[in-house]
Design a protein around this motif. Structure first.
Motif, PDB file in Angstrom:
ATOM      1  N   ILE A   1     -12.809  -4.103 -22.809  1.00 31.54           N
ATOM      2  CA  ILE A   1     -13.286  -2.845 -23.179  1.00 31.54           C
ATOM      3  C   ILE A   1     -12.254  -2.479 -24.672  1.00 31.54           C
ATOM      4  CG2 ILE A   1     -14.367  -1.641 -21.412  1.00 31.54           C
ATOM      5  CD1 ILE A   1     -11.290  -0.693 -20.548  1.00 31.54           C
ATOM      6  N   ALA A   2     -11.298  -3.068 -24.350  1.00 26.65           N
ATOM      7  CA  ALA A   2     -10.171  -2.515 -25.851  1.00 26.65           C
ATOM      8  C   ALA A   2      -9.963  -4.524 -26.418  1.00 26.65           C
ATOM      9  CB  ALA A   2      -9.528  -2.147 -25.288  1.00 26.65           C
ATOM     10  N   ASP A   3      -9.547  -4.900 -27.564  1.00 30.47           N
ATOM     11  CA  ASP A   3      -8.812  -6.254 -27.577  1.00 30.47           C
ATOM     12  C   ASP A   3      -8.159  -5.422 -29.462  1.00 30.47           C
ATOM     13  OD1 ASP A   3      -8.265  -8.160 -28.096  1.00 30.47           O
ATOM     14  OD2 ASP A   3     -10.567  -9.450 -28.628  1.00 30.47           O
ATOM     15  N   THR A   4      -7.258  -6.372 -29.346  1.00 39.01           N
ATOM     16  CA  THR A   4      -6.409  -5.777 -30.613  1.00 39.01           C
ATOM     17  C   THR A   4      -6.020  -7.368 -31.570  1.00 39.01           C
ATOM     18  OG1 THR A   4      -3.995  -5.638 -29.914  1.00 39.01           O
ATOM     19  CG2 THR A   4      -4.765  -3.973 -30.081  1.00 39.01           C
ATOM     20  N   CYS A   5      -7.002  -8.365 -30.596  1.00 42.94           N
ATOM     21  CA  CYS A   5      -6.542 -10.054 -30.981  1.00 42.94           C
ATOM     22  C   CYS A   5      -7.856 -10.334 -31.916  1.00 42.94           C
ATOM     23  CB  CYS A   5      -5.991 -10.970 -29.607  1.00 42.94           C
ATOM     24  SG  CYS A   5      -5.972 -12.522 -30.220  1.00 42.94           S
ATOM     25  N   GLY A   6      -9.073  -9.730 -30.863  1.00 43.58           N
ATOM     26  CA  GLY A   6     -10.265 -10.439 -31.768  1.00 43.58           C
ATOM     27  C   GLY A   6     -11.211 -11.310 -31.258  1.00 43.58           C
ATOM     28  N   GLU A   7     -10.262 -12.810 -30.711  1.00 42.96           N
ATOM     29  CA  GLU A   7     -11.337 -13.986 -29.604  1.00 42.96           C
ATOM     30  C   GLU A   7     -10.536 -14.629 -29.123  1.00 42.96           C
ATOM     31  OE1 GLU A   7     -14.472 -14.751 -33.764  1.00 42.96           O
ATOM     32  OE2 GLU A   7     -11.629 -15.375 -34.001  1.00 42.96           O
ATOM     33  N   HIS A   8     -11.115 -15.261 -28.532  1.00 42.27           N
ATOM     34  CA  HIS A   8     -10.278 -15.823 -27.138  1.00 42.27           C
ATOM     35  C   HIS A   8     -11.615 -16.636 -26.604  1.00 42.27           C
ATOM     36  CE1 HIS A   8      -7.587 -12.511 -26.716  1.00 42.27           C
ATOM     37  NE2 HIS A   8      -8.410 -11.852 -26.679  1.00 42.27           N
ATOM     38  N   ASP A   9     -10.732 -17.988 -26.660  1.00 37.20           N
ATOM     39  CA  ASP A   9     -11.642 -19.078 -25.976  1.00 37.20           C
ATOM     40  C   ASP A   9     -12.325 -19.446 -24.888  1.00 37.20           C
ATOM     41  OD1 ASP A   9     -12.802 -21.896 -27.073  1.00 37.20           O
ATOM     42  OD2 ASP A   9     -10.893 -22.677 -25.459  1.00 37.20           O
ATOM     43  N   THR A  10     -13.883 -19.863 -25.151  1.00 38.95           N
ATOM     44  CA  THR A  10     -14.199 -20.281 -23.289  1.00 38.95           C
ATOM     45  C   THR A  10     -14.810 -22.011 -23.716  1.00 38.95           C
ATOM     46  OG1 THR A  10     -17.011 -19.425 -24.626  1.00 38.95           O
ATOM     47  CG2 THR A  10     -15.908 -18.144 -23.324  1.00 38.95           C
TER      48      THR A  10
END
Length: 213
Positions: A94-103
């Motif tokens: 619901i909020a993010d200041t990094c942008g992308e995270h790995d799966t």
């Protein structure tokens, strides 16, 4: 403005729980449905490897295939619904200041370290070992390990199917907020990988802050 980024108005002072996990440590955090979890990359570019379980039925757990398929995207980002092996929503970003995270990238392991960094690294710390140690404290075993997410980390998938770590996507104080869509166990391994340049060979803490609904 980057549409993948959204700051939150929540104040840390209003949180009901706050813990800082040092590099190399694991932490199992119970979250009730509706609670908000913020993961904070304290010093920047620190990978937080995570496995997620249904509190009441641990055979239900995070599933990368269902999460990727539902959103047609291999990255965790603003609006992503993290799904279980039964295709149920577990958490929503619901909020993010990094942008992308790995799966895509698996947690580091003794075997993987040997393949990537020579046999000299066999007995160095690995997230897989941290997962197993922490699971045992909750009556679980290495058989209960599942897919993991890598927060504050980006793995690029090219047209040939090759995976490559992207360096420097996060920074000090960057965070991601997730709302629990069921009662979950959120298992963090704060990666102490000393052989990957993404954290400048300097593993650092990750902070977890929780608010009630």
């Amino acid at each position: 403005m980057n549409s993948k980024l959204l700051e939150s108005s929540r104040r840390v002072e209003d949180a009901v729980f706050d813990v800082t996990v040092n590099a190399g440590d694991g932490y199992m955090l119970p979250l009730k449905k509706g609670q908000i979890l913020r993961m904070i990359d304290v010093c920047g570019n620190q990978s937080g490897d995570v496995q997620i379980y249904n509190q009441h039925d641990k055979t239900e757990r995070y599933n990368a295939n269902n999460t990727i398929t539902a959103q047609a995207n291999t990255m965790i980002e603003l609006g992503t619904v993290i799904r279980s092996n039964r295709n149920n929503p577990m958490l929503t970003v619901i909020a993010d200041t990094c942008g992308e995270h790995d799966t895509l990238g698996s947690g580091c392991s003794a075997e993987g370290n040997c393949v990537r960094y020579t046999d000299k690294t066999r007995y160095m710390h690995s997230c897989r070992d941290t997962f197993v140690r922490t699971l045992q404290d909750f009556g679980m075993s290495k058989r209960d390990q599942t897919c993991n997410l890598n927060f504050f980390t980006k793995v690029i998938l090219d047209d040939t199917g090759r995976l490559e770590f992207a360096d420097g996507i996060s920074g000090p104080g960057k965070y991601i907020d997730m709302r629990a869509d069921m009662d979950v166990l959120f298992l963090l391994s704060d990666c102490s990988q000393l052989n990957n340049p993404c954290n400048d060979y300097n593993p650092t803490p990750i902070r977890m802050v929780v608010w009630d609904e």
